[in-house]
Each structure stands twice: as structure tokens, then as C-alpha cells.
Motif scaffolding. Structure first.
Motif, PDB file in Angstrom:
ATOM      1  N   SER A 426      86.708  72.143  47.482  1.00 15.13           N
ATOM      2  CA  SER A 426      87.420  70.862  47.502  1.00 15.13           C
ATOM      3  C   SER A 426      86.574  69.725  48.044  1.00 15.13           C
ATOM      4  CB  SER A 426      88.683  70.987  48.363  1.00 15.13           C
ATOM      5  OG  SER A 426      89.336  69.740  48.465  1.00 15.13           O
ATOM      6  N   MET A 427      86.703  68.571  47.384  1.00 16.02           N
ATOM      7  CA  MET A 427      86.053  67.361  47.871  1.00 16.02           C
ATOM      8  C   MET A 427      87.071  66.405  48.485  1.00 16.02           C
ATOM      9  SD  MET A 427      82.960  66.352  45.340  1.00 16.02           S
ATOM     10  CE  MET A 427      83.987  65.868  43.961  1.00 16.02           C
ATOM     11  N   GLN A 428      88.265  66.928  48.791  1.00 14.55           N
ATOM     12  CA  GLN A 428      89.315  66.057  49.315  1.00 14.55           C
ATOM     13  C   GLN A 428      88.900  65.357  50.600  1.00 14.55           C
ATOM     14  OE1 GLN A 428      92.616  69.039  49.115  1.00 14.55           O
ATOM     15  NE2 GLN A 428      93.737  67.392  48.101  1.00 14.55           N
ATOM     16  N   ASN A 429      88.076  66.009  51.408  1.00 11.83           N
ATOM     17  CA  ASN A 429      87.649  65.403  52.670  1.00 11.83           C
ATOM     18  C   ASN A 429      86.314  64.674  52.545  1.00 11.83           C
ATOM     19  OD1 ASN A 429      89.919  66.514  53.977  1.00 11.83           O
ATOM     20  ND2 ASN A 429      88.833  68.442  54.331  1.00 11.83           N
ATOM     21  N   HIS A 430      85.875  64.474  51.305  1.00 11.53           N
ATOM     22  CA  HIS A 430      84.554  63.884  51.102  1.00 11.53           C
ATOM     23  C   HIS A 430      84.607  62.652  50.200  1.00 11.53           C
ATOM     24  CE1 HIS A 430      82.630  67.307  53.078  1.00 11.53           C
ATOM     25  NE2 HIS A 430      83.497  68.057  52.433  1.00 11.53           N
ATOM     26  N   THR A 431      85.782  62.089  50.034  1.00 10.11           N
ATOM     27  CA  THR A 431      85.984  60.869  49.229  1.00 10.11           C
ATOM     28  C   THR A 431      85.278  60.955  47.881  1.00 10.11           C
ATOM     29  OG1 THR A 431      84.089  59.712  50.248  1.00 10.11           O
ATOM     30  CG2 THR A 431      86.257  59.441  51.293  1.00 10.11           C
ATOM     31  N   GLY A 432      85.274  62.162  47.311  1.00 11.46           N
ATOM     32  CA  GLY A 432      84.692  62.340  45.993  1.00 11.46           C
ATOM     33  C   GLY A 432      83.183  62.434  45.961  1.00 11.46           C
ATOM     34  N   LEU A 437      79.788  66.743  50.305  1.00 10.72           N
ATOM     35  CA  LEU A 437      80.182  68.146  50.244  1.00 10.72           C
ATOM     36  C   LEU A 437      78.969  69.053  50.446  1.00 10.72           C
ATOM     37  CD1 LEU A 437      82.288  70.393  49.501  1.00 10.72           C
ATOM     38  CD2 LEU A 437      81.546  70.097  47.131  1.00 10.72           C
ATOM     39  N   THR A 438      77.864  68.706  49.817  1.00  6.05           N
ATOM     40  CA  THR A 438      76.650  69.514  49.938  1.00  6.05           C
ATOM     41  C   THR A 438      76.120  69.511  51.356  1.00  6.05           C
ATOM     42  OG1 THR A 438      76.112  68.937  47.662  1.00  6.05           O
ATOM     43  CG2 THR A 438      74.363  69.890  48.969  1.00  6.05           C
ATOM     44  N   LEU A 439      76.126  68.346  51.991  1.00 10.68           N
ATOM     45  CA  LEU A 439      75.713  68.265  53.394  1.00 10.68           C
ATOM     46  C   LEU A 439      76.519  69.239  54.243  1.00 10.68           C
ATOM     47  CD1 LEU A 439      74.967  65.090  55.468  1.00 10.68           C
ATOM     48  CD2 LEU A 439      76.455  66.839  56.388  1.00 10.68           C
ATOM     49  N   GLU A 440      77.813  69.337  53.966  1.00 16.51           N
ATOM     50  CA  GLU A 440      78.657  70.236  54.749  1.00 16.51           C
ATOM     51  C   GLU A 440      78.224  71.692  54.578  1.00 16.51           C
ATOM     52  OE1 GLU A 440      82.891  71.624  53.692  1.00 16.51           O
ATOM     53  OE2 GLU A 440      83.228  69.943  55.042  1.00 16.51           O
ATOM     54  N   PHE A 441      77.884  72.086  53.360  1.00 18.70           N
ATOM     55  CA  PHE A 441      77.431  73.453  53.119  1.00 18.70           C
ATOM     56  C   PHE A 441      76.166  73.748  53.925  1.00 18.70           C
ATOM     57  CE2 PHE A 441      80.467  73.899  49.768  1.00 18.70           C
ATOM     58  CZ  PHE A 441      80.562  75.257  49.504  1.00 18.70           C
ATOM     59  N   TRP A 509      74.442  58.553  48.800  1.00 20.12           N
ATOM     60  CA  TRP A 509      74.532  59.021  50.194  1.00 20.12           C
ATOM     61  C   TRP A 509      74.533  57.872  51.201  1.00 20.12           C
ATOM     62  CZ3 TRP A 509      70.062  57.309  52.469  1.00 20.12           C
ATOM     63  CH2 TRP A 509      68.954  57.127  51.648  1.00 20.12           C
ATOM     64  N   ASP A 510      74.580  56.641  50.724  1.00 22.72           N
ATOM     65  CA  ASP A 510      74.517  55.495  51.637  1.00 22.72           C
ATOM     66  C   ASP A 510      75.645  55.487  52.662  1.00 22.72           C
ATOM     67  OD1 ASP A 510      72.221  54.511  50.510  1.00 22.72           O
ATOM     68  OD2 ASP A 510      73.251  53.153  49.135  1.00 22.72           O
ATOM     69  N   THR A 511      76.831  55.955  52.236  1.00 23.20           N
ATOM     70  CA  THR A 511      77.991  55.871  53.131  1.00 23.20           C
ATOM     71  C   THR A 511      78.122  57.071  54.070  1.00 23.20           C
ATOM     72  OG1 THR A 511      79.402  56.876  51.430  1.00 23.20           O
ATOM     73  CG2 THR A 511      79.269  54.463  51.472  1.00 23.20           C
ATOM     74  N   ILE A 512      77.234  58.053  53.951  1.00 29.15           N
ATOM     75  CA  ILE A 512      77.276  59.186  54.886  1.00 29.15           C
ATOM     76  C   ILE A 512      76.805  58.701  56.250  1.00 29.15           C
ATOM     77  CG2 ILE A 512      76.371  61.472  55.411  1.00 29.15           C
ATOM     78  CD1 ILE A 512      76.082  61.980  52.439  1.00 29.15           C
TER      79      ILE A 512
END
Length: 783
Positions: A426-432, A437-441, A509-512
Motif C-alpha cells: 500500500s502507498m496510502q501512507n506515502h501520498t502516492g 514507499l521504496t525508502l520505507e522498504f 523525491w523532493d517532498t521526502i
């Protein structure tokens, strides 16, 4: 065998025999010096990445022995010189002796033998559970839904790739025809199961109504577009209408109607020690690991992989052997560098391969109805190829205490490709944002190895290696792992482009936040490495020897064929695509009319810049002197295309390193032009005299095989020949190549780092470990 009940001799006898016999020495793949014509990573750049000259101070001055080589092609530290860019240099860095490494063969049991729903890691006694199962013994069944929660407007939930109007297999979140149909196991992938509306305007695309199921796929009426009840023979005879959107998209099935079960795609095809189930290796008893390549004490010694042979076995005596042999020591002679590969939980690799909704995702090959290999053009297939190589390399070790480097196998190409696959990914917590999502993995993988293993903290991760295959590389690496070595396809130092350059919003990735990402560049040339991207094995090009096409056949001065942006039909609509570089190139030199019917302002007869697909792309490159290597949404495969067809690459991407550019001397085989100097490109190229052109063409010929995943391809060739007797044209062509490929160059880079990294020098001084270096080389390294 190591299973006590299968030995015909006593343990005392075995211990005696095993302690005496030493098998033939291990044939080692590392046969030469470290890096061909490599500059020091931090000291010398013949030409910087913004197109301006820097002061050049090679370690060894040239003398009269090589007066013709005015380009610095052979500058290399401590080398005995050879004026050949792609050949080995003899130096201390090349000399490494074999050392004895104790490999620990585990024998720990897992609870309930993982309930038959997983693979036991015998090193730790931990289960790796298949899709849909969890728990310490894999006995707990998960429910992986195909659909998001329904609403009155969307009775099947909002769109996701796994959306299902029929039967959902909740162990994999995959959709099938289900009970009540003639072929219940036939996939009903995505839009196959829903009504599709024809557009009002014929130029527009069809639209799927995700709220309405398509009942026609269930019909047996030949006047309707059936699917779930269609007999394959009638279908192939065109007696039944079939919905175009219904297809055999899932892995392990072949034929228009998925009627032929075929081999699934797994890492190294489970090394012959397991069954591939949709991407997850179900290992035979006594074997474990992502590719079933790690033997346990229950395995058969004669079946051990090459990287564990020959081994001197230290077997416990009778009185010390319990019912379960916990571990066994095998002394193996190896050469450094030694690489330990983490056997991560399957979330980071196997589960991403198992249950994928499109068989071409994540992998570099699939199998046809003969179980013959079909190589894919999946751009990110390099990650699969590299992973298979590193699992099979002679430099692999199971002994983390002896390892020089640690590889962390996170398949980010699968994560990003499957971001919209099913609700459980799920990307629900990653604003799409797929980048988020990959960073989280990666962050989760770091937390796992830092908690479960002792190796991270001993170097703060400096000796760890991560692979970021995506377009902009390691830009969105979590800050916790930035000390490590990053393998990428695009080395953006952020010296000019200090923001996300992709035109695709989902990868931006600017908004990370810096809290998650930190404040690091995308690439650090002092520690990271750009490796070439995956290219489909092409026997036609190999037979034609395009890479060796002579100068007189190269009539085109400059060639580029690819997407040129919004000014052209079917061009990418974003102005930011390719950072505007392709658009500027087309404005100046376009050889095909744009939407307004205009050619480039400086169009010339011997310059081809076109978006029109070539009938023979590789041959066109082989007929050219210079070829464009420009970005897309980050890296593109144009550098590889140029090199593999023997064309001199022209690089226009400021502040960005290309494959091996912090190691190889690019000035000797490529041309860099700054982005601001695009209008002068052709004048620059016409300014090279014939000697300079021949020099670069000759050097491309010497290194082109370093841009191929030859060894990975040959691993597959060996598997096919052993299992099915197949020896396809590509296998024959690649078996004839003898020079070093992508993976060999990577190993040489590690060898270089092992001997020359200042941090490593401290290790040589402070540790008593035998690094396999002759004393005279060790003195140079530690001085």
C-alpha cells in the motif's frame, strides 16, 4: 550426506577421512589485476562532469615508452603500464593469494518444519514463509485481499491492479475465474473482469468501468466474448470471441488461454535444489536461502555449490553428535574480496517475485511452452541479473566474520513496479509516491540487519552494499544507510541538478523530508558505483560483430533515436522530461519534422536525431561514429546501446556520472558536452581529427563486454542445458566471450576498494586477518 541416518560409516571414520582428504583447489574466477586504466577515485578526473578541464596529476608520469598515448588512457596507481584500456594491468593490486576460510554449515531446525508453508533458514532456525502465511512456524494464514473496501459507488473498491470481480485467491491477492466455470484457475487480471466502454472519439482510449463486472467473460455462447469457459481448441480455431483485455498475464502459465503450465521465474531457478512457486523458491530438504543455494548439515556434499568447493570438513566425533547436528565447519580456500549476502525476510525479495500480477515485472526472463528462456526487455532486469551473479560468485562466503563486504538484497525494482499491485502493498501512507514507499522498504531492511546481525555496527555500514535500480538512483536512500556503497545506474552528484529531475510525479523525491532521507546527494563518487543497465541478449548483433564495425562503415557522424519530448507526435508531454536535454537537441539538430513540420535549425545530412523507431536500431548505431547518451526520467540505456555497438558515446548530462565513470578514464573512449553547449555539439564533434576518432573507437572495442551481464546469462544457459538440453543461439554466442563483464568489473572495483580505501587501511593495521595481500603490497597499502 550430512544426515546421520544416511551415513554408512561411523562418525569417527568420517572425521578421520574428512580431516585427511583435501579436494582439488577451488577454481577461482578472479584472474587478473584490479581495474583497467582506472584513475584514483578521489585524485584525478581528466575531464569533469560539467564539461570543463581540471588540473591533472597522474600518479605516474608518462615517458617515452608510450608517446602516442596523449590521452592519459592508462593512468593507474602503482601499475606496470600497458596502453590498453580494457586489458588487465599488472600491479600489486592484482596479486592476491588464497586464504583458508571457515564456512559454517548450519543445521538448526525450525518450529514444525515451517508447517510446509515456508523454508527453514538453518543458520538461525527461522522460517521464511510463503505468500499468505506468517507466524514463527508459518502456520498462520493471512488474508491478502484483491480489492479495497467497497463503497456504494464502487462495489469492488477503488482501482488497484489486483481488483477482482470473480474469485480472489487471498493467499496471493490474485484473481481467477473460480468455481462454477469450466476453467476455474484461468486468471481474470484487472480490466478483463470489468465492462469496457468504447470512446466517443475514435482517437481516444477505451475506458474501464471499475464498478461494473463483465458477465460476458462467463458465457459459453460463441457470439459473446467469453473467457472463463472457452475451450482452447475452439478459441484457437476462432470459433469463440475473446475479450482483448483478457490475457495470460500471470507467471507460470503459457498460451492464449493459460492452458500450458510452465516454469515460473525464480532467483537462479532455485539452484536445482528446490521448486519455483511463482517466484518463491520452495527448497528441498537440507537447503535454504532465496535461491536454495545454501546447504545445511542435511545436504549432500557432492551437490554443494562451486563457491563452497573444495572443502576440508571438520566433522564432530561420535560422542559429540546430537540427534540434530547444529553446525559443521568446512575449510575452503578463497580469494578476497569476500562477500556475505544477507538472507533477508522474503518481504524484500521472494514475496515481491511471488504473486506478481504481470509476469514481465521485476525479472529479466520468463519461460515459454517448451520451458525455453525468453529474455525480457524489462529495463530494471539488471537487479535480477546482479543478484543471481552475487549469489553464485566464488567470492561469496557464509562467514560474516571473514567477509570484506556485505550485500543487502532489497529488490527495489519490484517494489516500485508493484506499488499499485494490491492493497497489502500500500502507498496510502506515502501520498502516492513510489519513492517514499521504496525508502520505507530500505529503512526496514536496515533495521532488520542492524538488530539481528553484528556486522553493521562494526563499520557503521561502510562495508555494506545496496542496489538502487530506479531512475534517479539512491536519491531517496534513507539517511541511516548513506555510509554504505550504493550501486546505481545513474550517478547524480547534485552539483547542478540538486532536486528530483524525473518527469514522473510518482518518483519525485523532493517532498521526502530530511528526517527520513537526510541531506545527501544521489551519488557519491568516492564510495558508490554506477553499473550498466540490463540489455536483452542479442545474438544477431553478436554475430554481426556490430561492436567491431570498422571506421569506414560508420558514415553517420552523430546518431540519436528516441523520445524527443512534447514537440513531436507521441512525445513525452512534460517539458522536464530528460531535463529538457533531448528537446534542446531536437530544436538544433532534429532530422524528422516535429508537429509543426519543422526540422532542427542546424540539421545536417550526416546527423540523425529522430523520434521515429528504427527498423534496425543496433545496425544504425553501428553505422555511426558518435551516439547520444542522454537522460530520460533519470538514467536511460543509451550509454549501453552506444558501447555495445562500438559507437563513441556523447554524454550530455552535467554533474552526472555514468557507468564506471569514477573508475574508468572516460576521456579515452567517450565525449562529454555541457548542457549549455548543445548548440555547438556538431561543431565540437567535427573538430576531432581522424586520429582522435580512431583512438576512441578502438578503446570502445576494448571495453564493450564490461557493459554486458554475460556471466548471469551464462548461468541461465548452464541451467537450461542441464535441465532440458536447450542450447539456444544466445547461449552459444555469449559462451564465446572471454573478457570481463559487468559483474567481473564490480568485483575488481571491490578489490580496488579493499586495497586503497583509507578506512580499509586502518583495518589492515588494526586487525590480524589475512587479507591475501603479499607483504610488499600490504606495506604500500598501509603506509
Amino acid at each position: 550426506m550430512f544426515s546421520p541416518q544416511k551415513w554408512k560409516f561411523s562418525w569417527n571414520q568420517i572425521a578421520t577421512v574428512a580431516s585427511v582428504i583435501l579436494l582439488v583447489s577451488l577454481v577461482h574466477l578472479f584472474l587478473g589485476p584490479v581495474l583497467p586504466s582506472f584513475d584514483s577515485i578521489a585524485v584525478r578526473r581528466a575531464q569533469n562532469l560539467n564539461g570543463t578541464k581540471e588540473s591533472s596529476q597522474p600518479f605516474v608520469a608518462f615517458d617515452s615508452r608510450f608517446p602516442a598515448d596523449s590521452h592519459g588512457a592508462v593512468v593507474y596507481r602503482n601499475a606496470s603500464w600497458k596502453a590498453e584500456i580494457g586489458q588487465w594491468l599488472s600491479s600489486c593490486d592484482a596479486v592476491a593469494k588464497e586464504v583458508d576460510i571457515i564456512e559454517l554449515i548450519g543445521g538448526r531446525k525450525c518450529m514444525n518444519e515451517c508447517s510446509g508453508q515456508g523454508v527453514c533458514n538453518h543458520e538461525f532456525g527461522i522460517c521464511r514463509c510463503f505468500h499468505g502465511f506468517t507466524g514463527e512456524d508459518c502456520s498462520q494464514k493471512q488474508r491478502l485481499e484483491c480489492n479495497y473496501e467497497k463503497t456504494p459507488e464502487m462495489p469492488y473498491g477503488r482501482w488497484v491492479v489486483s481488483i477482482c470481480s470473480r474469485h480472489c485467491d487471498t493467499t496471493r491477492a490474485m484473481c481467477f475465474c473460480g468455481e462454477g466455470t469450466k476453467y476455474p484457475n484461468r486468471p481474470v487480471a484487472e480490466s478483463c473482469g470489468f465492462q469496457i466502454n468504447s470512446p466517443v472519439n475514435p482517437d481516444e482510449h477505451k475506458m474501464t468501468d471499475w464498478s461494473k463486472p463483465d458477465l460476458d467473460i462467463l458465457t459459453t455462447n460463441s457470439s459473446k466474448k467469453g473467457w472463463c469457459n472457452v475451450d482452447p481448441e475452439e478459441g484457437y480455431a476462432l470459433k469463440v470471441q475473446i475479450k482483448e483485455e483478457c490475457d495470460c498475464k500471470y507467471d507460470c502459465l503459457w498460451g492464449r488461454y493459460c492452458e500450458v503450465p510452465v516454469q515460473c521465474t525464480c532467483v537462479n531457478q532455485c539452484s536445482g535444489h528446490g521448486k519455483c512457486r511463482g517466484g518463491f523458491c520452495q527448497c528441498h530438504k537440507g537447503w535454504f536461502g532465496t535461491d536454495c543455494s545454501i546447504p545445511s548439515t542435511l545436504s549432500t556434499v557432492g551437490e554443494w555449490p562451486q563457491w563452497l568447493r573444495p572443502a576440508h570438513l571438520e566433522v564432530p566425533s561420535d560422542k559429540n553428535v546430537p540427534g540434530n547436528l547444529i553446525s559443521l565447519s568446512a575449510v575452503v580456500k578463497k580469494k578476497r574480496p569476500l562477500i556475505y549476502i544477507y538472507d533477508l525476510p522474503p518481504d524484500f525479495n521472494s514475496l515481491l517475485l511471488e504473486g506478481r500480477h504481470f509476469k514481465l515485472e521485476c525479472v529479466n526472463r520468463i519461460y515459454d511452452n517448451r520451458n525455453a528462456t525468453i529474455w525480457t526487455d524489462f529495463l530494471y532486469g539488471s537487479q535480477m541479473a546482479f543478484y543471481e551473479n552475487i549469489l553464485a560468485t566464488a567470492h561469496r562466503t557464509l562467514n560474516g566474520e571473514e567477509a570484506d563486504f556485505f550485500f543487502v538484497p532489497v529488490l527495489d525494482s519490484c517494489i516500485i513496479n508493484r506499488a499499485d499491485d494490491a492493497p497489502h502493498i500500500s502507498m496510502q501512507n506515502h501520498t502516492g509516491l513510489r519513492s517514499s514507499l521504496t525508502l520505507e522498504f530500505y529503512k526496514r531492511a536496515y533495521e532488520h540487519i542492524a538488530e539481528k546481525y553484528p556486522y553493521w555496527n562494526r563499520s557503521s555500514g561502510r562495508d555494506h552494499i545496496w542496489f538502487f535500480s530506479w531512475d534517479e538512483g539512491a536519491c531517496y536512500a534513507p539517511k541511516e544507510i548513506w555510509n554504505s556503497m550504493m550501486l546505481v545506474h545513474w550517478g547524480n552528484t547534485n552539483s547542478k541538478h540538486n532536486h528530483s529531475t524525473t518527469a514522473y510525479w510518482g518518483d519525485n523525491w523532493d517532498t521526502i523530508s530530511e528526517e527520513r532521507r537526510g541531506d545527501h546527494p544521489c551519488f557519491d563518487p568516492r564510495k558508490d558505483l554506477v553499473i550498466p543497465a540490463w540489455k536483452v541478449p542479442d545474438p544477431l548483433s553478436m554475430r554481426a560483430n556490430y561492436w567491431a564495425s570498422p571506421r569506414e562503415k560508420r558514415k553517420t557522424l552523430f546518431y540519436f533515436n528516441g523520445n524527443l519530448g512534447p514537440a513531436y507526435e507521441s512525445g513525452r508531454p512534460e517539458d522536464s522530461y530528460s531535463m529538457g536535454i533531448r528537446e534542446k537537441l531536437a530544436e538544433e539538430f532534429g532530422s524528422s519534422p516535429n508537429k509543426e513540420g519543422k526540422l532542427g535549425k542546424q540539421h545536417a545530412e550526416d546527423v540523425i536525431v529522430t523520434p521515429l523507431r528504427s527498423d534496425n536500431y543496433h545496425k544504425d548505431i553501428a553505422n555511426s561514429i558518435f551516439c547520444g547518451a542522454f537522460p530520460g526520467d533519470g538514467w536511460s540505456g543509451r550509454m549501453e546501446d552506444s558501447i555495445l555497438q562500438g559507437c563513441v558515446p556523447v554524454i550530455i548530462q552535467d554533474g552526472i556520472y555514468l557507468p564506471y565513470e569514477n573508475m574508468l578514464n572516460y576521456e579515452s573512449f567517450a565525449v562529454r558536452v555541457s548542457e549549455d553547449d548543445i548548440p555547438n555539439l556538431i561543431n565540437t564533434l567535427r573538430g576531432f581529427n581522424e586520429t582522435e576518432i580512431q583512438f576512441r573507437l578502438a578503446n570502445v572495442k576494448k571495453l564493450w563486454q564490461r557493459f554486458l551481464f554475460r556471466d548471469s546469462i551464462l548461468l541461465e544457459a548452464e541451467r537450461q542445458k542441464a535441465s532440458y538440453g536447450h542450447e539456444e543461439d544466445w547461449a552459444v554466442q555469449f559462451s564465446q566471450m572471454k573478457h570481463d563483464d559487468i559483474f567481473a568489473t564490480f568485483i575488481q572495483t571491490l578489490h580496488f576498494k579493499l586495497h586503497n580505501d583509507p578506512w580499509r587501511r586502518e583495518q589492515f593495521v588494526n586487525q590480524t586477518k589475512d587479507y591475501g595481500l603479499p607483504q610488499e603490497c600490504l606495506q604500500k597499502t598501509t603506509s
